[in-house]
Every structure is written in structure tokens, then in C-alpha cells.
Design a protein around this motif. Structure first.
Motif, PDB file in Angstrom:
ATOM      1  N   VAL A   1      -1.668  -5.842  -8.997  1.00  0.00           N
ATOM      2  CA  VAL A   1      -0.593  -4.874  -8.792  1.00  0.00           C
ATOM      3  C   VAL A   1      -1.132  -3.541  -9.294  1.00  0.00           C
ATOM      4  O   VAL A   1      -1.358  -3.353 -10.490  1.00  0.00           O
ATOM      5  CB  VAL A   1       0.689  -5.258  -9.551  1.00  0.00           C
ATOM      6  CG1 VAL A   1       1.768  -4.194  -9.328  1.00  0.00           C
ATOM      7  CG2 VAL A   1       1.174  -6.627  -9.114  1.00  0.00           C
ATOM      8  N   ILE A   2      -1.373  -2.623  -8.380  1.00  0.00           N
ATOM      9  CA  ILE A   2      -1.974  -1.332  -8.714  1.00  0.00           C
ATOM     10  C   ILE A   2      -0.963  -0.238  -8.418  1.00  0.00           C
ATOM     11  O   ILE A   2      -0.381  -0.189  -7.325  1.00  0.00           O
ATOM     12  CB  ILE A   2      -3.253  -1.105  -7.890  1.00  0.00           C
ATOM     13  CG1 ILE A   2      -4.277  -2.211  -8.202  1.00  0.00           C
ATOM     14  CG2 ILE A   2      -3.850   0.267  -8.179  1.00  0.00           C
ATOM     15  CD1 ILE A   2      -5.464  -2.218  -7.253  1.00  0.00           C
ATOM     16  N   LEU A   3      -0.746   0.633  -9.374  1.00  0.00           N
ATOM     17  CA  LEU A   3       0.224   1.700  -9.190  1.00  0.00           C
ATOM     18  C   LEU A   3      -0.160   2.917 -10.009  1.00  0.00           C
ATOM     19  O   LEU A   3      -0.913   2.819 -10.985  1.00  0.00           O
ATOM     20  CB  LEU A   3       1.638   1.245  -9.570  1.00  0.00           C
ATOM     21  CG  LEU A   3       1.962   1.019 -11.052  1.00  0.00           C
ATOM     22  CD1 LEU A   3       3.477   1.035 -11.248  1.00  0.00           C
ATOM     23  CD2 LEU A   3       1.405  -0.316 -11.548  1.00  0.00           C
ATOM     24  N   GLY A   4       0.348   4.060  -9.613  1.00  0.00           N
ATOM     25  CA  GLY A   4       0.185   5.252 -10.422  1.00  0.00           C
ATOM     26  C   GLY A   4       1.154   5.236 -11.582  1.00  0.00           C
ATOM     27  O   GLY A   4       2.193   4.572 -11.535  1.00  0.00           O
TER      28      GLY A   4
ATOM     29  N   ILE B   1      -3.173  -9.132 -12.572  1.00  0.00           N
ATOM     30  CA  ILE B   1      -3.742  -7.931 -13.172  1.00  0.00           C
ATOM     31  C   ILE B   1      -2.949  -6.709 -12.731  1.00  0.00           C
ATOM     32  O   ILE B   1      -2.923  -6.372 -11.534  1.00  0.00           O
ATOM     33  CB  ILE B   1      -5.226  -7.790 -12.787  1.00  0.00           C
ATOM     34  CG1 ILE B   1      -5.993  -9.057 -13.204  1.00  0.00           C
ATOM     35  CG2 ILE B   1      -5.840  -6.559 -13.438  1.00  0.00           C
ATOM     36  CD1 ILE B   1      -7.405  -9.113 -12.653  1.00  0.00           C
ATOM     37  N   VAL B   2      -2.272  -6.080 -13.678  1.00  0.00           N
ATOM     38  CA  VAL B   2      -1.476  -4.880 -13.418  1.00  0.00           C
ATOM     39  C   VAL B   2      -2.300  -3.677 -13.873  1.00  0.00           C
ATOM     40  O   VAL B   2      -2.661  -3.579 -15.051  1.00  0.00           O
ATOM     41  CB  VAL B   2      -0.130  -4.926 -14.155  1.00  0.00           C
ATOM     42  CG1 VAL B   2       0.668  -3.652 -13.887  1.00  0.00           C
ATOM     43  CG2 VAL B   2       0.665  -6.163 -13.742  1.00  0.00           C
ATOM     44  N   ILE B   3      -2.574  -2.780 -12.952  1.00  0.00           N
ATOM     45  CA  ILE B   3      -3.450  -1.642 -13.243  1.00  0.00           C
ATOM     46  C   ILE B   3      -2.706  -0.337 -12.965  1.00  0.00           C
ATOM     47  O   ILE B   3      -2.262  -0.093 -11.839  1.00  0.00           O
ATOM     48  CB  ILE B   3      -4.738  -1.692 -12.402  1.00  0.00           C
ATOM     49  CG1 ILE B   3      -5.498  -2.998 -12.677  1.00  0.00           C
ATOM     50  CG2 ILE B   3      -5.617  -0.482 -12.700  1.00  0.00           C
ATOM     51  CD1 ILE B   3      -6.743  -3.165 -11.812  1.00  0.00           C
ATOM     52  N   PHE B   4      -2.580   0.493 -13.997  1.00  0.00           N
ATOM     53  CA  PHE B   4      -2.020   1.833 -13.851  1.00  0.00           C
ATOM     54  C   PHE B   4      -3.173   2.821 -13.641  1.00  0.00           C
ATOM     55  O   PHE B   4      -4.109   2.868 -14.437  1.00  0.00           O
ATOM     56  CB  PHE B   4      -1.246   2.242 -15.102  1.00  0.00           C
ATOM     57  CG  PHE B   4       0.093   1.575 -15.258  1.00  0.00           C
ATOM     58  CD1 PHE B   4       1.242   2.176 -14.771  1.00  0.00           C
ATOM     59  CD2 PHE B   4       0.201   0.357 -15.911  1.00  0.00           C
ATOM     60  CE1 PHE B   4       2.484   1.566 -14.928  1.00  0.00           C
ATOM     61  CE2 PHE B   4       1.430  -0.257 -16.070  1.00  0.00           C
ATOM     62  CZ  PHE B   4       2.578   0.346 -15.571  1.00  0.00           C
ATOM     63  N   VAL B   5      -3.095   3.594 -12.567  1.00  0.00           N
ATOM     64  CA  VAL B   5      -4.098   4.613 -12.285  1.00  0.00           C
ATOM     65  C   VAL B   5      -3.522   5.969 -12.695  1.00  0.00           C
ATOM     66  O   VAL B   5      -2.486   6.394 -12.180  1.00  0.00           O
ATOM     67  CB  VAL B   5      -4.502   4.628 -10.801  1.00  0.00           C
ATOM     68  CG1 VAL B   5      -5.551   5.710 -10.536  1.00  0.00           C
ATOM     69  CG2 VAL B   5      -5.020   3.257 -10.389  1.00  0.00           C
ATOM     70  N   GLU B   6      -4.174   6.619 -13.618  1.00  0.00           N
ATOM     71  CA  GLU B   6      -3.683   7.876 -14.174  1.00  0.00           C
ATOM     72  C   GLU B   6      -3.482   8.951 -13.105  1.00  0.00           C
ATOM     73  O   GLU B   6      -4.359   9.184 -12.260  1.00  0.00           O
ATOM     74  CB  GLU B   6      -4.677   8.385 -15.232  1.00  0.00           C
ATOM     75  CG  GLU B   6      -4.342   9.733 -15.810  1.00  0.00           C
ATOM     76  CD  GLU B   6      -3.067   9.719 -16.639  1.00  0.00           C
ATOM     77  OE1 GLU B   6      -2.324  10.718 -16.575  1.00  0.00           O
ATOM     78  OE2 GLU B   6      -2.820   8.724 -17.340  1.00  0.00           O
ATOM     79  N   SER B   7      -2.301   9.578 -13.116  1.00  0.00           N
ATOM     80  CA  SER B   7      -1.971  10.728 -12.262  1.00  0.00           C
ATOM     81  C   SER B   7      -2.103  10.432 -10.771  1.00  0.00           C
ATOM     82  O   SER B   7      -2.322  11.339  -9.968  1.00  0.00           O
ATOM     83  CB  SER B   7      -2.849  11.940 -12.621  1.00  0.00           C
ATOM     84  OG  SER B   7      -2.650  12.327 -13.953  1.00  0.00           O
ATOM     85  N   TYR B   8      -1.957   9.174 -10.405  1.00  0.00           N
ATOM     86  CA  TYR B   8      -2.040   8.760  -9.000  1.00  0.00           C
ATOM     87  C   TYR B   8      -0.637   8.790  -8.424  1.00  0.00           C
ATOM     88  O   TYR B   8       0.104   7.821  -8.493  1.00  0.00           O
ATOM     89  CB  TYR B   8      -2.662   7.370  -8.924  1.00  0.00           C
ATOM     90  CG  TYR B   8      -2.811   6.773  -7.533  1.00  0.00           C
ATOM     91  CD1 TYR B   8      -3.259   7.527  -6.454  1.00  0.00           C
ATOM     92  CD2 TYR B   8      -2.536   5.415  -7.320  1.00  0.00           C
ATOM     93  CE1 TYR B   8      -3.409   6.954  -5.202  1.00  0.00           C
ATOM     94  CE2 TYR B   8      -2.698   4.829  -6.075  1.00  0.00           C
ATOM     95  CZ  TYR B   8      -3.131   5.606  -5.012  1.00  0.00           C
ATOM     96  OH  TYR B   8      -3.286   5.039  -3.766  1.00  0.00           O
ATOM     97  N   GLY B   9      -0.260   9.935  -7.863  1.00  0.00           N
ATOM     98  CA  GLY B   9       1.094  10.112  -7.368  1.00  0.00           C
ATOM     99  C   GLY B   9       1.162  10.191  -5.859  1.00  0.00           C
ATOM    100  O   GLY B   9       0.143  10.170  -5.149  1.00  0.00           O
ATOM    101  N   ARG B  10       2.365  10.301  -5.360  1.00  0.00           N
ATOM    102  CA  ARG B  10       2.591  10.342  -3.912  1.00  0.00           C
ATOM    103  C   ARG B  10       1.863  11.513  -3.263  1.00  0.00           C
ATOM    104  O   ARG B  10       1.393  11.417  -2.120  1.00  0.00           O
ATOM    105  CB  ARG B  10       4.095  10.421  -3.641  1.00  0.00           C
ATOM    106  CG  ARG B  10       4.449  10.420  -2.166  1.00  0.00           C
ATOM    107  CD  ARG B  10       5.909  10.123  -1.907  1.00  0.00           C
ATOM    108  NE  ARG B  10       6.164   9.975  -0.480  1.00  0.00           N
ATOM    109  CZ  ARG B  10       7.209   9.360   0.056  1.00  0.00           C
ATOM    110  NH1 ARG B  10       8.127   8.820  -0.741  1.00  0.00           N
ATOM    111  NH2 ARG B  10       7.348   9.268   1.363  1.00  0.00           N
ATOM    112  N   SER B  11       1.750  12.630  -3.985  1.00  0.00           N
ATOM    113  CA  SER B  11       1.085  13.805  -3.416  1.00  0.00           C
ATOM    114  C   SER B  11      -0.367  13.516  -3.068  1.00  0.00           C
ATOM    115  O   SER B  11      -0.912  14.113  -2.126  1.00  0.00           O
ATOM    116  CB  SER B  11       1.166  14.978  -4.398  1.00  0.00           C
ATOM    117  OG  SER B  11       2.513  15.393  -4.582  1.00  0.00           O
TER     118      SER B  11
END
Length: 526
Positions: free
Chosen positions: A457-460, A219-229
Motif C-alpha cells: 500500500v503506497i501513498l503520499g 508493506i505500507v509505504i508513505f512517500v514524502e510530499s507525493y501529492g495529487r499535483s
């Protein structure tokens, strides 16, 4: 006067800060003005009128480019590219109108167009008056133009501005020439990208492809506007730090292993589909033009590779509310857009549904049926609760009560509207991180309750706008790999990821196009 103001008008939003304006650092003497005056007075009348029209066109282009630069720099931290960005006007309208309302957005655009038209009309009127000057007035203006040009030449060699450029110089021509050169480079770049589409994708075949995750949901999940900041900016880390620590502790207690790193996103503040396309293709898709070419190519997506290997490839896209022809490129076996997810609750302004409903519907409508059929799922999910305008902020409810989503109606109707929130930049930042915190809390709770043997796999998708991050922020986003297969997660830890949910501050920022190869490499046990 109008032409001079247009030429020296700042094109960087930071230069409109009161301190920058008070410093007068933007002031300069454009040598085009005395040259234009001389041309209008010395050329035959017909030629002078033609010069006036040409100058008006140049003025309109300059003002448009500078206004576009201000908008694009504010949103995407780069300058406006006429070749690549004109296609995004409709998307810009959707975001702008969703933030301030259709009436407010229309009024702002109409007002800007009216002001631009009036400025150009006033400039042309002034030029035509000069063309028709005669006698002593004509000679006086011509003499003044000559003195201004001579003085400007002296200043160009003797006085510099704070940024090191001459106080007097030709400014309009270089701006237009630079933008034309940018278009030429962009055309060449797109042609090279098109040729590269024919290059075979690495890790696209082999008997051991995906063998390390065989039989398990991926399951690949993109989290909106989840950046390094969100993790490192002190304004936000006070909330995300404890949240990630709590999630990590709970997941560890449930038997999950975790590793985290950084990925460099091809976009910032928006255009999330470019990040999706980059990860799924293994190519750097940083413009709509590249995206369009990819969508019409035969490049095998990560989704298609899983589907060909026996997984049920699903897309869960709550932000898709219109036809999505590009989906054909990815090779999904099932697509759950906003309509197919069948959310019956109220929208959270632009956000069609809260993340908890998205994950609940995914569990009920995708994973449960495929589990019963004995077919593993490969899902690409976009979570959008942390999408601007970041109001209202959703809250987690009992999963058993999610139902058709109407339980969220009170939340959706609460809080101030976007126009009120966006009147205060500090409130915007508070709402931003509150929505990210909600998305992380929801994800952690979902995995702990329903994760099972799946690999996550979770990422911004990208960093938010500069209003939130500040100027010159990194474009990196966090990447988390979570699974009960500790050996699989250890492969990522050995490859530069850090155990846990907080990437190391000094870890490299892996370009997102290279992340696909890393995933396939470790998922194939290579």
C-alpha cells in the motif's frame, strides 16, 4: 502611522505579489486610530498611559499574528492557530534551518524580532508624546481625530474595497476576536476528539480479521510530499506520467496487479506524522493536539492489529533521529530509526539517507530474517528522499552495490546547496519533482525485484507547499495497492479505485482516516 500600517498590513502571502501591491487593494481606514487618538488626548494622564501600553500590546499581537499567518499560509495553506500551532515552533525551526542553514534562519528570526520590537517601541514613544501634548497642538490633533472618525463613518457606508468589505471599519478588534473564537473552537474540538477516542474502532476484531492477506507481508509505504499535483499538474505530469506508465508495464510483466485512488490528507506541506497517525488510527488527526491525545490513548493502531494477529510489525523511519516515545502507542515489534538503519554514507542535507538505502536495509534486516523464521511482516515505512529542501537529487544504483550507503557519498556532495536552489522558485519546483521521480523509480524497481507475494500500500503523506502546487490545490494524495493477488486488488477496483497506477481524475478523494477501514475490510475478505 505605525499603528495604522500594522492594522492594514496584508496577512496573506499572495497580497505581497507586485500586482496586488500596485492595486492597493489592501488599503483601508481603520477606525481604531482616531478613537485611540481621542482617548490619549481626553483621558487623564495615568489612564492615557495605560491605554498606550494596552495599544502597544494589541499592536504587537496584531503584527505577530499577521506574520504568523503569512508563514503558516505559505507552508500549510491555513491561518495560524495559537492554541494548536505554538507546539510546532521547534519543528518549524528544524525545517527552516535545514533549508537555509542555521545561521541564516537565526539571522532571519532575530531580524524579524528586532523589527517587531522597534516598531512597538516607536509606537509607544509616539503615543506617550501625544499624551504629553498641550495647548494648541493638543486641540488640533483632537480635532483631526474627530474629523477622521466622522469621515471614516461616512466611508464605511459608502465605499467598499475589492473584496466587498467597507473601506473604513474597525479592524483590529475583529481580527483578535476571530482568533480568540478560533482558540475556543479548537479547545471544544479537542475535547470532542478526546471523548471519541473511547469509541471502539471498526474492524478491530473478528475471526476473519486480516484473513485475506494471511501469511503474506503487508508493506505500507508513505512517500514524502507525493501529492495529487505530482500526477496532474502539467509542470510535473510530463515526468511522473511516463514514470508511472513504465513502472506499471514492468510490474504487470512481473505478475503484479495494481489499483489506485485518492486519499485526502489531514495535513499539507509538512507534519507527516499526522498522516501516519490518521491512517493507522482511523481517526482524523489534523493537529498536534489531537496527535498527542491519540498517542496517550488505547486506540488500537493498524500496526498493533497486525502484530496481535501474528505479523511482525516493524517501523522503518529514516527521518527519526531523536527519541521517539510515541512509538509505544503503535505497538511495533521492531523500530528501525535513522541510527538503527546504520547508514554510513553522507546525508542529503536534511534527508538522512536515500530511499534506495532505506528499502535495501529493510529487505536485509527485516524481511529476510522474518522470511527465514516463517513470520509475515507488517511494515510501516517512510521514504524521505522527496522531502524539502529537495537537493541534492539522489539516483538509483545497482542494488548489489548499496552496502553501507557510502556509495551515495558522491551524490550527497553534488548539486547546489538549499540556499542557492531556493533563491529561484522554478528550480525548487524542478528539484521537487525530480526527487519524487527518484522515489517512484526506486519503489518500482524494488517491488519488481523483491516484492514477492507481499501486498504493498503506497501513498503520499501530503501535498508539498503552495510554492510547488500553487494556491488552493487539492489536499489529496495518490494511493496505490499492488500485489500478485489479482483478486485482492480487484476488491479495491470494485470499491472506486482504478486499475493501474494512475487514479481516475473524477474518483472521490477518500478521507485518509476512512482508508484504514477500507484496508481492513478488503484484507479481511469482508
Amino acid at each position: 502611522m505605525i499603528g495604522g500600517l500594522a492594522v492594514i498590513m496584508p496577512d496573506d502571502p499572495g497580497q505581497y505579489h507586485p500586482d496586488a501591491l500596485r492595486s492597493l487593494a489592501f488599503l483601508s481606514l481603520p477606525l481604531e486610530l482616531p478613537l485611540l487618538l481621542a482617548g490619549l488626548l481626553l483621558l487623564p494622564r495615568r489612564a492615557a498611559i495605560a491605554l498606550s501600553l494596552a495599544a502597544g500590546l494589541v499592536l504587537a499581537c496584531l503584527i505577530f499574528l499577521k506574520l504568523a499567518d503569512i508563514g503558516v499560509l505559505s507552508a500549510f495553506q491555513r491561518r495560524f492557530n495559537p492554541y494548536l500551532d505554538l507546539k510546532l515552533l521547534a519543528d518549524g525551526w528544524n525545517l527552516f534551518s535545514g533549508t537555509v542553514g542555521r545561521a541564516g534562519a537565526a539571522a532571519a528570526i532575530l531580524g524579524a524580532a528586532t523589527v517587531l520590537g522597534l516598531l512597538v517601541a516607536a509606537f509607544l514613544w509616539s503615543c506617550l508624546r501625544l499624551v504629553h501634548l498641550g495647548g494648541r497642538a493638543r486641540r488640533a490633533v483632537l480635532a483631526g481625530a474627530g474629523l477622521a472618525f466622522a469621515g471614516g463613518l461616512v466611508l464605511s457606508f459608502t465605499v467598499t474595497r475589492p473584496d466587498g468589505t467597507p473601506l473604513a471599519s474597525l479592524r483590529a478588534g475583529p481580527v483578535l476576536a476571530e482568533r480568540l473564537a478560533l482558540v475556543v473552537r479548537s479547545v471544544a474540538d479537542i475535547r470532542a476528539f478526546e471523548a471519541g477516542l473511547e469509541t471502539p474502532a471498526p474492524y478491530a476484531a473478528g475471526p476473519d480479521l486480516l484473513s485475506a492477506v494471511a501469511g503474506r507481508d503487508v508493506i505500507v509505504i508513505f512517500v514524502e510530499s507525493y501529492g495529487r499535483s505530482a500526477l496532474e499538474d502539467p509542470r510535473y505530469s510530463r515526468l511522473t506520467g511516463p514514470r508511472l506508465a513504465a513502472i506499471e508495464q514492468r510490474l504487470a510483466a512481473e505478475g503484479f496487479a495494481m489499483a489506485s485512488g485518492w486519499a485526502g490528507s489531514p495535513t499539507v506541506a509538512g507534519l507527516s506524522w499526522l498522516a501516519h497517525a490518521t491512517l493507522m488510527s482511523g481517526l482524523w488527526v489534523d493537529s498536534q493536539a489531537r496527535h498527542d491525545l491519540l498517542m496517550s490513548s488505547r486506540r488500537p493502531s493498524l500496526n498493533r492489529l497486525f502484530s496481535d494477529a501474528g505479523w511482525h510489525a516493524a517501523a522503518v523511519m529514516p527521518a527519526i533521529v531523536m527519541d521517539w516515545p510515541e512509538a509505544a502507542h503503535y505497538g511495533y515489534d521492531a523500530i528501525f530509526d535513522a541510527k538503527a538503519l546504520d547508514y554510513r554514507g553522507l546525508p542529503f542535507n536534511w534527508v538522512t539517507m536515500p530511499d534506495q538505502y532505506t528499502l535495501s536495509a529493510f529487505e536485509r534486516r527485516v524481511r529476510a530474517p522474518m522470511r527465514a523464521a516463517g513470520t509475515p511482516v507488517m511494515a510501516e515505512i517512510a521514504l524521505i528522499s522527496s522531502h524539502a529542501p529537495w537537493t541534492p537529487v539522489a539516483r538509483l544504483v545497482d542494488w548489489a552495490q548499496v552496502g553501507d550507503g557510502t556509495i551515495f557519498n558522491d551524490q550527497a556532495a553534488a548539486g547546489d546547496p538549499p540556499a542557492v536552489v531556493w533563491a529561484d522558485p522554478e528550480r525548487v519546483r524542478q528539484h521537487y519533482i525530480a526527487t519524487v521521480d527518484y522515489s517512484l523509480e526506486t519503489l518500482g524497481d524494488y517491488i519488481a525485484r523483491f516484492g514477492g507475494e507481499a501486498v504493498f500500500v503506497i501513498l503520499g503523506d501530503h501535498q508539498p507547499a503552495a510554492l510547488v502546487t500553487g494556491p488552493d490545490a487539492s489536499r489529496a494524495v495518490p494511493v496505490h495497492v499492488i500485489s500478485r493477488d489479482a483478486g485482492l486488488v480487484a476488491r479495491f477496483s470494485a470499491d472506486g479505485f482504478r486499475p493501474g497506477l494512475v487514479p481516475a481524475a473524477d474518483a472521490p478523494e477518500l478521507p485518509m482516516d476512512r482508508l484504514r477501514g477500507r484496508l481492513l475490510h478488503h484484507f479481511s475478505g469482508r
